[in-house]
Enzyme design. Structure first.
Site, PDB file in Angstrom:
ATOM      1  N   TYR A  98       0.823  -1.207   0.000  1.00 49.10           N
ATOM      2  CA  TYR A  98       0.000   0.000   0.000  1.00 49.10           C
ATOM      3  C   TYR A  98       0.859   1.260   0.000  1.00 49.10           C
ATOM      4  O   TYR A  98       0.445   2.300  -0.526  1.00 49.10           O
ATOM      5  CB  TYR A  98      -0.941  -0.008   1.202  1.00 49.10           C
ATOM      6  CG  TYR A  98      -2.128  -0.922   1.015  1.00 49.10           C
ATOM      7  CD1 TYR A  98      -3.294  -0.461   0.410  1.00 49.10           C
ATOM      8  CD2 TYR A  98      -2.089  -2.253   1.424  1.00 49.10           C
ATOM      9  CE1 TYR A  98      -4.387  -1.292   0.221  1.00 49.10           C
ATOM     10  CE2 TYR A  98      -3.171  -3.096   1.240  1.00 49.10           C
ATOM     11  CZ  TYR A  98      -4.311  -2.610   0.636  1.00 49.10           C
ATOM     12  OH  TYR A  98      -5.384  -3.437   0.435  1.00 49.10           O
ATOM     13  N   GLU A 140      -7.853  -7.488   5.445  1.00 48.63           N
ATOM     14  CA  GLU A 140      -7.000  -8.524   4.855  1.00 48.63           C
ATOM     15  C   GLU A 140      -6.200  -9.262   5.909  1.00 48.63           C
ATOM     16  O   GLU A 140      -5.985 -10.480   5.794  1.00 48.63           O
ATOM     17  CB  GLU A 140      -6.092  -7.874   3.801  1.00 48.63           C
ATOM     18  CG  GLU A 140      -6.879  -7.440   2.555  1.00 48.63           C
ATOM     19  CD  GLU A 140      -6.228  -6.315   1.783  1.00 48.63           C
ATOM     20  OE1 GLU A 140      -4.993  -6.139   1.905  1.00 48.63           O
ATOM     21  OE2 GLU A 140      -6.945  -5.596   1.066  1.00 48.63           O
TER      22      GLU A 140
END
Length: 398
Positions: A98, A140
């Protein structure tokens, strides 16, 4: 929640950013793959990059998330976030990636919007990004924990124990773990990712629904061959059709996916078209084993009876459920299917029970038409669930 100082900035700039988000997404992926070409080779679907579908999906999810933050600050788009998180976990995405996305996405925003990106605008959209990213990272992380693997550690080698030609364009594979341990149960409707080595050295990944019974000793996937047309032929599906045989080993993820049957005894509508029948099959197997008296309407549409994957299996499963009914539509109706209707599926003509929950899977035009018919009939939007094969171009548009 978006901070008080960022909310008016995002609200004011959302039309400009939203109008340019498709261009921003294109620049982002170009920058990302120039910096990290292995991501295009081994992680991202090259076909979806080539036809622009992945860019559209990214643009739609970001714009939808930002819009919800400013218009509905009291709520969070859990359905959208869950769908993305399940897909990411099935690909082995890790939290550090990310940061890489952030780097190239904001460089793309500056490149496309130029001087319009003031420090205040940059800070506000930075906040939007990290609110979305951190929510996904948390989801996640939980998915990895539930699957019994470390972050990103979703992969396992599995052996093909059986291959079966279902139609001229679909083939099914039964899989077992190479270490002899049980494959493990999955939730009806879930999918796995399959990683395939291609002749140019790339390791491309595709998702396939688990089409068998959730408690079978083997997992079954059914692969439709994507033939060349407006877009090139499918790299992975063609490779599996041409080369995958019993005894071969595939690299497969743990099961993921949020389109799963709810507990309870309420009536169900399972509507599919084409290869979209696959998650419905696992749901029917589950109902036959665990909840055979639940009321179920089963709808399937296809081009011809010969193109209908697992046609007889689906029919047998429905016949085994005393409160289930099967409705078939074929664009080209043959004499071999006297109980089917000609043309496209028409759920508007069905007698829908009160309180029905609908599950849809198939091409987007099919699902849009069915969903529209159901909403017109008065079914609440929250009672209609769907699964998209490939980038979800519906995110934020419902």
């Amino acid at each position: 929640m978006l901070s008080e100082q960022s909310t008016p900035v995002v609200r004011a700039t959302l039309p400009v950013v939203g109008a340019a988000i498709g261009e921003i997404a294109g620049v982002f992926y170009t920058r990302l793959f120039e910096d990290r070409p292995e991501l295009l080779r081994d992680l991202f679907n090259r076909g979806n990059q080539a036809n622009g579908e992945q860019q559209k999906a990214l643009a739609g999810s970001i714009a939808a998330f930002a819009g919800l933050l400013v218009e509905h600050p009291e709520s969070r788009p859990d359905a959208m976030l869950a769908r993305i998180a399940h897909k990411h976990a099935s690909l082995g995405i890790t939290s550090d990636q990310y940061k890489l996305v952030h780097q190239h996405l904001f460089a793309a925003i500056v490149e496309v919007l130029g001087d319009a990106v003031t420090p205040a605008v940059a800070a506000a959209w930075d906040e939007v990004y990290w609110l979305m990213a951190n929510a996904l990272i948390a989801l996640e992380t939980r998915l990895y924990q539930e699957s019994g693997g470390a972050e990103g550690g979703t992969w396992r080698p599995m052996e093909i124990v059986e291959r079966r030609e279902e139609t001229s364009d679909t083939v099914s594979f039964h899989l077992r773990r190479t270490d002899g341990t049980p494959t493990g149960a999955f939730r009806p409707g879930q999918y796995v990712s399959v990683q395939v080595q291609l002749p140019d050295g790339a390791r491309q990944i595709r998702q396939y629904s688990l089409s068998g019974a959730p408690r079978d000793p083997y997992w079954r996937i059914t692969v439709k061959r994507v033939r060349a047309g407006a877009d090139p032929a499918g790299e992975v599906s063609s490779r599996l059709h041409e080369h995958a045989r019993p005894g071969d080993t595939l690299t497969v993820s743990a099961p993921f996916g949020d389109l799963v049957l709810p507990a309870g005894d309420g009536p169900l509508l399972l509507a599919s078209a084409g290869i979209g029948v696959t998650p419905m099959l696992s749901m029917l197997h589950h109902l036959a084993a665990q909840d055979p008296t639940r009321p179920v309407l089963v709808v399937h549409a296809d081009r011809t009876p010969a193109d209908h994957p697992h046609r007889e299996e689906q029919r047998r499963l429905v016949e085994a459920l005393p409160n289930a009914r099967l409705h078939l539509w074929y664009e080209e109706l043959a004499t071999s299917a006297p109980d089917a209707s000609a043309g496209r599926a028409d759920v508007g003509a069905l007698d829908l029970p009160d309180g029905v929950t609908a599950y849809l899977c198939g091409p987007l035009p099919f699902m849009r038409a069915v969903r529209g018919d159901l909403l017109y009939r008065g079914l609440p939007a929250h009672s209609v669930h769907y699964e998209v094969f490939g980038p979800d171009l519906w995110l934020g548009t419902e």
